[in-house]
Design an enzyme around this catalytic site. Structure first.
Site, short mmCIF file in Angstrom:
data_model
loop_
_atom_site.label_atom_id
_atom_site.label_comp_id
_atom_site.label_asym_id
_atom_site.label_seq_id
_atom_site.Cartn_x
_atom_site.Cartn_y
_atom_site.Cartn_z
N ASN A 45 -1.73 0.14 7.21
CA ASN A 45 -1.33 -1.33 7.51
C ASN A 45 -0.44 -1.93 6.60
O ASN A 45 -0.65 -3.08 6.62
CB ASN A 45 -2.58 -2.02 8.21
CG ASN A 45 -3.52 -2.52 7.08
OD1 ASN A 45 -3.48 -1.91 6.00
ND2 ASN A 45 -4.60 -3.11 7.00
N HIS A 60 -1.95 -5.36 1.71
CA HIS A 60 -3.17 -6.06 1.35
C HIS A 60 -2.61 -7.39 0.75
O HIS A 60 -1.89 -7.52 -0.13
CB HIS A 60 -4.12 -5.50 0.44
CG HIS A 60 -4.83 -6.13 -0.16
ND1 HIS A 60 -6.23 -6.30 0.34
CD2 HIS A 60 -5.06 -6.85 -1.39
CE1 HIS A 60 -7.23 -7.19 -0.39
NE2 HIS A 60 -6.43 -7.61 -1.43
N TYR A 91 -11.87 -2.68 -3.27
CA TYR A 91 -12.49 -2.90 -2.03
C TYR A 91 -14.26 -2.83 -2.04
O TYR A 91 -14.78 -2.42 -1.06
CB TYR A 91 -12.23 -1.50 -1.12
CG TYR A 91 -10.70 -1.82 -0.30
CD1 TYR A 91 -10.26 -2.88 0.27
CD2 TYR A 91 -9.69 -0.75 -0.50
CE1 TYR A 91 -9.40 -3.11 0.79
CE2 TYR A 91 -8.42 -1.08 -0.11
CZ TYR A 91 -8.17 -2.11 0.73
OH TYR A 91 -6.89 -2.32 1.24
N LYS A 99 0.79 -1.16 -0.06
CA LYS A 99 0.08 0.03 -0.02
C LYS A 99 0.65 1.16 -0.05
O LYS A 99 2.14 1.19 0.19
CB LYS A 99 -0.98 -0.05 1.11
CG LYS A 99 -2.07 -1.08 1.12
CD LYS A 99 -2.69 -1.34 2.54
CE LYS A 99 -3.68 -2.33 2.44
NZ LYS A 99 -4.82 -2.38 3.69
N GLU A 118 -9.55 -10.27 -7.81
CA GLU A 118 -8.45 -9.05 -7.44
C GLU A 118 -7.43 -9.21 -8.72
O GLU A 118 -7.08 -8.22 -9.31
CB GLU A 118 -8.06 -9.19 -6.04
CG GLU A 118 -9.12 -8.77 -5.14
CD GLU A 118 -8.55 -9.14 -3.55
OE1 GLU A 118 -7.04 -8.98 -3.36
OE2 GLU A 118 -9.31 -9.07 -2.97
P1 DAT Z 1 -7.74 -7.11 5.56
O1 DAT Z 1 -6.80 -5.89 4.72
O2 DAT Z 1 -6.87 -7.47 6.61
O3 DAT Z 1 -8.17 -8.08 4.38
P2 DAT Z 1 -10.43 -6.27 5.66
O4 DAT Z 1 -10.74 -6.84 4.46
O5 DAT Z 1 -11.39 -6.55 6.79
O6 DAT Z 1 -8.97 -6.51 6.39
O7 DAT Z 1 -10.24 -4.66 5.46
C1 DAT Z 1 -9.73 -3.97 4.52
C2 DAT Z 1 -8.85 -2.84 5.10
O8 DAT Z 1 -9.77 -1.74 5.52
C3 DAT Z 1 -8.12 -3.15 5.93
O9 DAT Z 1 -6.77 -3.52 5.70
C4 DAT Z 1 -7.92 -1.70 7.03
C5 DAT Z 1 -9.12 -1.14 6.74
N1 DAT Z 1 -10.18 -1.43 7.67
C6 DAT Z 1 -10.88 -2.41 8.11
N2 DAT Z 1 -11.50 -2.34 9.25
C7 DAT Z 1 -11.35 -1.15 9.64
C8 DAT Z 1 -11.72 -0.42 10.77
N3 DAT Z 1 -12.61 -0.90 11.68
N4 DAT Z 1 -11.36 0.58 10.89
C9 DAT Z 1 -10.50 1.34 9.92
N5 DAT Z 1 -10.18 0.65 8.90
C10 DAT Z 1 -10.53 -0.42 8.64
MG MG Z 2 -9.63 -7.98 3.02
#
Ligand code: DAT
Ligand code: MG
Length: 149
Positions: free
Chosen positions: A112, A115, A49, A9, A126
């Site tokens: 973070n 991805h 997303y 990212k 994706e």
């Molecule tokens: P991952 O990236 O571990 O697959 P995800 O698909 O649940 O996690 O979410 C996509 C991204 O969105 C994640 O990398 C960071 C952001 N995100 C997820 N949950 C969040 C939250 N509660 N608050 C802020 N950002 C969040």
């Molecule tokens: Mg995810």
């Protein structure tokens, strides 16, 4: 061979982590099958997303993911989706264990670093957003007979 989609990212790029992150995957024995440096526009970010567009955190996520260039790649290896998710660590770096990418390099959930697709189905979807069939280069590495039984 199993495939997954991974993206370093914008914060990972800005923080000079491209080489170190790719090295971890190489060290594990995973194979890069396609790689691309690009900046997402809003349309691509919404597609990427898709499952999060209605979530309250989406506006912040959109701003972050389009804020600078990213490195998109396809990695191959046995059970690669699961392996990469383990190597990434928990979504929130605060909970990610030391030794994982998010655990070692990140502090907050909105920064973070990386991805990775969460299932083979997501990986396929994706990969299709970022790469065409012709972008995936099939090859073998000489070390593979020492990685796989
Ligand atoms: P991952 O990236 O571990 O697959 P995800 O698909 O649940 O996690 O979410 C996509 C991204 O969105 C994640 O990398 C960071 C952001 N995100 C997820 N949950 C969040 C939250 N509660 N608050 C802020 N950002 C969040
Ligand atoms: Mg995810």
């Amino acid at each position: 061979m199993d495939k997954t989609f991974v993206m370093i990212k914008p914060d990972g790029v800005q923080r000079n982590l491209i080489g170190r992150i790719i090295s971890r995957f190489e060290d594990k024995g995973l194979r890069v099958a396609a790689i691309k440096f690009l900046r997402l526009d809003e349309e691509m970010a919404r597609k990427h997303y898709e499952e999060h567009v209605e979530k309250p955190f989406f506006p912040g996520l959109l701003e972050y993911i389009t804020s600078g260039p990213v490195v998109a790649m396809v990695l191959e290896g046995r059970a690669v989706v699961e392996e990469v998710r383990k190597m990434m660590g928990a979504t929130n770096p605060k909970e990610a264990l030391p030794g994982t990418i998010r655990g070692d390099f990140g502090i907050e959930i909105g920064r973070n670093i990386i991805h990775g697709a969460d299932s083979p189905e997501s990986a396929q979807r994706e990969i299709g957003i970022y790469f065409g069939e012709e972008d995936l280069v099939p090859y073998q590495k000489a070390e593979e007979c020492w990685l796989y039984e």
